[in-house]
Design an enzyme around this catalytic site. Sequence first.
Site, PDB file in Angstrom:
ATOM      1  N   MET A 166       7.836  10.809  -5.985  1.00 29.00           N
ATOM      2  CA  MET A 166       7.350   9.571  -5.368  1.00 29.00           C
ATOM      3  C   MET A 166       6.784   8.627  -6.420  1.00 29.00           C
ATOM      4  O   MET A 166       5.586   8.424  -6.508  1.00 29.00           O
ATOM      5  CB  MET A 166       6.300   9.878  -4.323  1.00 29.00           C
ATOM      6  CG  MET A 166       5.252  10.861  -4.737  1.00 29.00           C
ATOM      7  SD  MET A 166       4.562  11.567  -3.240  1.00 29.00           S
ATOM      8  CE  MET A 166       6.018  12.424  -2.626  1.00 29.00           C
ATOM      9  N   PRO A 167       7.677   8.064  -7.197  1.00 27.14           N
ATOM     10  CA  PRO A 167       7.198   7.187  -8.280  1.00 27.14           C
ATOM     11  C   PRO A 167       6.697   5.845  -7.744  1.00 27.14           C
ATOM     12  O   PRO A 167       7.094   5.391  -6.669  1.00 27.14           O
ATOM     13  CB  PRO A 167       8.446   6.948  -9.139  1.00 27.14           C
ATOM     14  CG  PRO A 167       9.452   7.952  -8.690  1.00 27.14           C
ATOM     15  CD  PRO A 167       9.132   8.270  -7.268  1.00 27.14           C
ATOM     16  N   TYR A 168       5.824   5.254  -8.537  1.00 30.00           N
ATOM     17  CA  TYR A 168       5.355   3.884  -8.324  1.00 30.00           C
ATOM     18  C   TYR A 168       5.620   3.124  -9.621  1.00 30.00           C
ATOM     19  O   TYR A 168       5.146   3.531 -10.687  1.00 30.00           O
ATOM     20  CB  TYR A 168       3.858   3.871  -8.000  1.00 30.00           C
ATOM     21  CG  TYR A 168       3.256   2.489  -7.998  1.00 30.00           C
ATOM     22  CD1 TYR A 168       3.383   1.659  -6.889  1.00 30.00           C
ATOM     23  CD2 TYR A 168       2.578   1.990  -9.107  1.00 30.00           C
ATOM     24  CE1 TYR A 168       2.851   0.382  -6.889  1.00 30.00           C
ATOM     25  CE2 TYR A 168       2.045   0.709  -9.110  1.00 30.00           C
ATOM     26  CZ  TYR A 168       2.179  -0.086  -7.993  1.00 30.00           C
ATOM     27  OH  TYR A 168       1.666  -1.359  -7.991  1.00 30.00           O
ATOM     28  N   THR A 203      10.175   5.954  -3.499  1.00 34.72           N
ATOM     29  CA  THR A 203      10.051   5.257  -4.782  1.00 34.72           C
ATOM     30  C   THR A 203       9.698   3.804  -4.507  1.00 34.72           C
ATOM     31  O   THR A 203      10.469   3.088  -3.866  1.00 34.72           O
ATOM     32  CB  THR A 203      11.375   5.354  -5.578  1.00 34.72           C
ATOM     33  OG1 THR A 203      11.636   6.732  -5.875  1.00 34.72           O
ATOM     34  CG2 THR A 203      11.294   4.558  -6.870  1.00 34.72           C
ATOM     35  N   PHE A 204       8.520   3.403  -4.967  1.00 34.70           N
ATOM     36  CA  PHE A 204       8.067   2.019  -4.773  1.00 34.70           C
ATOM     37  C   PHE A 204       8.274   1.235  -6.067  1.00 34.70           C
ATOM     38  O   PHE A 204       7.992   1.751  -7.155  1.00 34.70           O
ATOM     39  CB  PHE A 204       6.568   1.962  -4.468  1.00 34.70           C
ATOM     40  CG  PHE A 204       6.153   2.534  -3.143  1.00 34.70           C
ATOM     41  CD1 PHE A 204       7.077   2.999  -2.223  1.00 34.70           C
ATOM     42  CD2 PHE A 204       4.805   2.593  -2.804  1.00 34.70           C
ATOM     43  CE1 PHE A 204       6.677   3.515  -0.996  1.00 34.70           C
ATOM     44  CE2 PHE A 204       4.394   3.113  -1.588  1.00 34.70           C
ATOM     45  CZ  PHE A 204       5.321   3.567  -0.683  1.00 34.70           C
TER      46      PHE A 204
END
Lengths: 70, 70, 70, 70, 70, 70
Positions: E1-3, E40-41
């Site tokens: 869950m990358p930002y 992924t944001f």
Amino acid sequence: MPYVNIRITRDGATPEQKAELIRGVTDLLVRVLDKNPATTFVVIDEVAMEDWGVGGLPVEDYNRSLEQPS
Amino acid sequence: MPYVNIRITRDGATPEQKAELIRGVTDLLVRVLDKNPATTFVVIDEVAMEDWGVGGLPVEDYNRSLEQPS
Amino acid sequence: MPYVNIRITRDGATPEQKAELIRGVTDLLVRVLDKNPATTFVVIDEVAMEDWGVGGLPVEDYNRSLEQPS
Amino acid sequence: MPYVNIRITRDGATPEQKAELIRGVTDLLVRVLDKNPATTFVVIDEVAMEDWGVGGLPVEDYNRSLEQPS
Amino acid sequence: MPYVNIRITRDGATPEQKAELIRGVTDLLVRVLDKNPATTFVVIDEVAMEDWGVGGLPVEDYNRSLEQPS
Amino acid sequence: MPYVNIRITRDGATPEQKAELIRGVTDLLVRVLDKNPATTFVVIDEVAMEDWGVGGLPVEDYNRSLEQPS
């Protein structure tokens, strides 16, 4: 002396709701970590819809894609 | 190659004052850490008053609370 | 009540140098914008060399590429 | 799909306290802004004492300065 | 869950270009690290020219300084 | 002169994968927005699992909750 940055899409949060976020986050840090509210900063960034992506798409396109029948 | 982010409330900083912040921070990094100014970035974010909280309140309410007689 | 985030590569900044950055940035904000030092935060992040990229390369590879004869 | 970044000094927050911050901030965003918890991220950064400045001093020096008789 | 946060100067990026950045960064994280695009944001911040400094100068002054004959 | 910050959970990204992210993001900014790679910074932050929350839970607890039979 915590610093908290809340980033949300710009879709109509009111000043009252922002004040509620500020109070809620500050209370949480006081309660859980015994932080001093006078040195607890909460900064809210509202981000335009076209500037926020998820699932590889701008958020409005992404939301539409979820509503599509497959 | 430092990256510096200065976040302040939006209350009237002029372009001249911003330029002075940029120059001052860059000079400091050159002097203290011998950084190369050509790869030193300084980014200023001005944040609306209603989006900055301290003491559990939006900053204007907080400032007013300090002025109140108890 | 400014919040300043200084991000540098981790290459040996001492606690004394960090203290000098903290003092210098705070003094600058007091002088240029008349900010209150008691509510001025300066947070330094040291970033490992392999986590900082420039010119499309991790910073150590980039620096080596600049030293190469062409 | 909010993103919240909580920055605190590293002074002993436990995994349980961090989990309580994560739950509390997420619940707040659900309650106040009707956000979806499944797309609400909370990221906690613990910052070493020597890397956090306030009042122009690293935080431990600052705290000591407040305790001094004048 | 990358930002992922992309900060650029505000100089005319179109919604189509922003969508291309969002898609490109997301695809990269999927390909290189096998991340899930749905969590992924990618958040793009456009920064006014007067708020971005390099070489100790606001970016427009800096660019002009590079064009000067010496 | 873009600044890109990639935040991911710390779960084993190698230096080679990080270099691939740095190259990929930089190439994307060059291609889409014609940015100069020499002034494009990419900074990767790896965040410990206990410091990243989603769905109101630390990420490992969240992943386990998804695997549970209901």
